[in-house]
Design an enzyme around this catalytic site. Structure first.
Site, mmCIF file in Angstrom:
data_model
loop_
_atom_site.group_PDB
_atom_site.id
_atom_site.type_symbol
_atom_site.label_atom_id
_atom_site.label_comp_id
_atom_site.label_asym_id
_atom_site.label_seq_id
_atom_site.Cartn_x
_atom_site.Cartn_y
_atom_site.Cartn_z
ATOM 1 N N GLU A 224 -8.926 -87.105 -48.162
ATOM 2 C CA GLU A 224 -8.658 -85.630 -48.066
ATOM 3 C C GLU A 224 -9.196 -85.065 -49.160
ATOM 4 O OE1 GLU A 224 -6.473 -83.340 -50.337
ATOM 5 O OE2 GLU A 224 -6.816 -84.121 -51.381
ATOM 6 N N GLU A 225 -9.503 -85.851 -50.270
ATOM 7 C CA GLU A 225 -10.453 -85.202 -51.632
ATOM 8 C C GLU A 225 -11.497 -84.452 -50.339
ATOM 9 O OE1 GLU A 225 -9.138 -84.733 -53.644
ATOM 10 O OE2 GLU A 225 -7.659 -86.231 -54.431
ATOM 11 N N ASP A 245 1.579 -84.239 -52.999
ATOM 12 C CA ASP A 245 0.629 -84.609 -53.305
ATOM 13 C C ASP A 245 0.636 -84.115 -54.970
ATOM 14 O OD1 ASP A 245 -2.183 -84.676 -54.045
ATOM 15 O OD2 ASP A 245 -2.783 -84.330 -52.170
ATOM 16 N N HIS A 325 -7.095 -83.521 -61.620
ATOM 17 C CA HIS A 325 -8.595 -83.647 -61.570
ATOM 18 C C HIS A 325 -9.200 -83.786 -63.155
ATOM 19 C CE1 HIS A 325 -9.535 -82.414 -57.120
ATOM 20 N NE2 HIS A 325 -8.293 -82.961 -57.222
#
Length: 384
Positions: A224-225, A245, A325
């Site tokens: 996904e990243e 998420d 992040h």
């Protein structure tokens, strides 16, 4: 169905701690896949693993279609060796999108052909005793950091002797803290917290013997990243897909570190009208705190599924993260709320029966998006 769903917070936290202990930057996810599969099998799900490691676990319902999917991702941000430098340090590039501001000072593991080395990501000018004010005035960015290996690495030749090479994957330490007031601070809460939510929901369903009207698929993706996520994890039976998420708790956003944050859109466009409406109504019906948000610079497993050509309804439920992040912070309240909503959703009755087939002739059974005018709404409330 059980009107009162009990989530075991101790189980949820224990699973999250275990997930943090397994490095899983995109491209280095085999071991965390093995861990998840063992736990899913313990919870008596039918587990399929794809060639590269995406997991599809099926929990049977009364009917096979239209099945529902819940998805989170196992992969995290990380880095990769770009170049062996003459000074014995490593030039690196990010895996996924994250700022070098949060890389400076990070402790890491380098997975080389000869073993695992430890190291630290540092700015090029790291010592105030050497560079004085230049430490504060140097630019920020990936070209302005390097990785110091905790081994005898005086030059490029030493790095080669250590077995370190271009392309080696680097995992960044999560450094988690679980506070008594419910706050959790760590790197990689995106999306290991979402994975822990799914496991907690499955544990509660197993413990309470929750029945569902249709099959549910619990999907765990590994890319996904870097944007590929759920592109190759779905089966045709899945008609709706809810991603779990992180939300974005920041000025100008409506996400919260408490309750459920229901995403109405991200950078790829609006989420499915009917699915989002259902998720919001389930929160109201079951007393789950909820707020809506729109994400501008964000995509999830849901986007990758649609872009891969899967004609599924998509939704996104999120735990609000501060400093996403980076050094992220969430609250346990949000994780428990999401687990409850996931269970209430998969246990709810199917409203759009036509979704059992990917296509159907004509528009019989097709959905409506009718809305009354404000004047009509007021008239109804007045009882006239």
């Amino acid at each position: 169905m059980h009107t009162r769903i009990s989530i075991d917070p101790d189980y949820l936290v224990a699973q999250l701690k275990a997930l943090f202990s397994i490095p899983s930057p995109t491209g280095y996810t085999d071991e965390i896949v093995r861990f998840i599969v063992r736990e899913l099998e313990r919870l008596e799900l039918e587990v399929i693993v794809t060639r590269r490691g995406a997991i599809r676990a099926r929990r049977p319902g009364r009917s096979r279609r239209p099945a529902r999917g819940i998805v989170s991702h196992l992969d995290t941000l990380g880095a990769q060796v770009k170049l062996l430098k003459d000074n014995g340090r490593l030039e690196i590039v990010p895996i996924g999108h994250w700022s070098a501001r949060f890389a400076e000072g990070a402790r890491v593991s380098i997975f080389s052909g000869k073993g695992i080395y430890r190291g630290t990501i540092l700015p090029l000018k790291a010592s105030g005793h050497v560079y004085n004010d230049e430490v504060d005035t140097q630019p920020t960015g990936w070209p302005h950091v390097e990785l110091r290996v905790d081994a005898l690495a005086r030059d490029k030749k030493d790095l080669v002797q250590l077995g370190i090479d271009v392309g080696d994957i680097i995992a960044v330490d999560p450094q988690p803290e679980f506070l008594d007031n419910g706050y959790i601070v760590s790197r990689h809460l995106d999306d290991k917290a979402g994975v822990a939510v799914m496991l907690a929901a499955l544990e509660a369903m197993h413990r309470l013997d929750v029945e569902t009207p249709v099959d549910t698929y619990w999907l765990f993706t590994i890319g996904e990243e870097v944007g590929v996520g759920a592109s190759a994890a779905l089966v045709p039976e899945i008609a709706s897909l809810v991603a779990i998420d992180n939300g974005t708790t920041a000025p100008g956003q409506n996400s919260s570190e408490f309750g459920v944050t229901l995403a109405m859109a991200d950078q790829t466009g609006p989420f499915d009208y009917h699915l989002s409406k259902k998720l919001f109504e389930l929160c109201s019906e079951h007393g789950i705190p909820v707020q809506k948000d729109v994400f501008r610079y964000y995509r999830s497993d849901a986007a990758s599924a649609v872009e891969a050509g899967h004609d599924v309804r998509t939704g996104l439920i999120a735990f609000g993260i501060d400093a996403s992040h980076g050094y992220e912070r969430i609250h346990l309240n949000a994780l428990v709320s999401l687990a409850k909503l996931a269970i209430h959703y998969v246990a709810s009755e199917v409203q759009i029966e036509r979704d059992a087939e990917e296509t159907a002739p004509g528009i019989k059974g097709f959905t409506h998006q009718r809305a009354v005018t404000a004047e009509q709404s007021l008239t109804r409330e007045d009882g006239k």
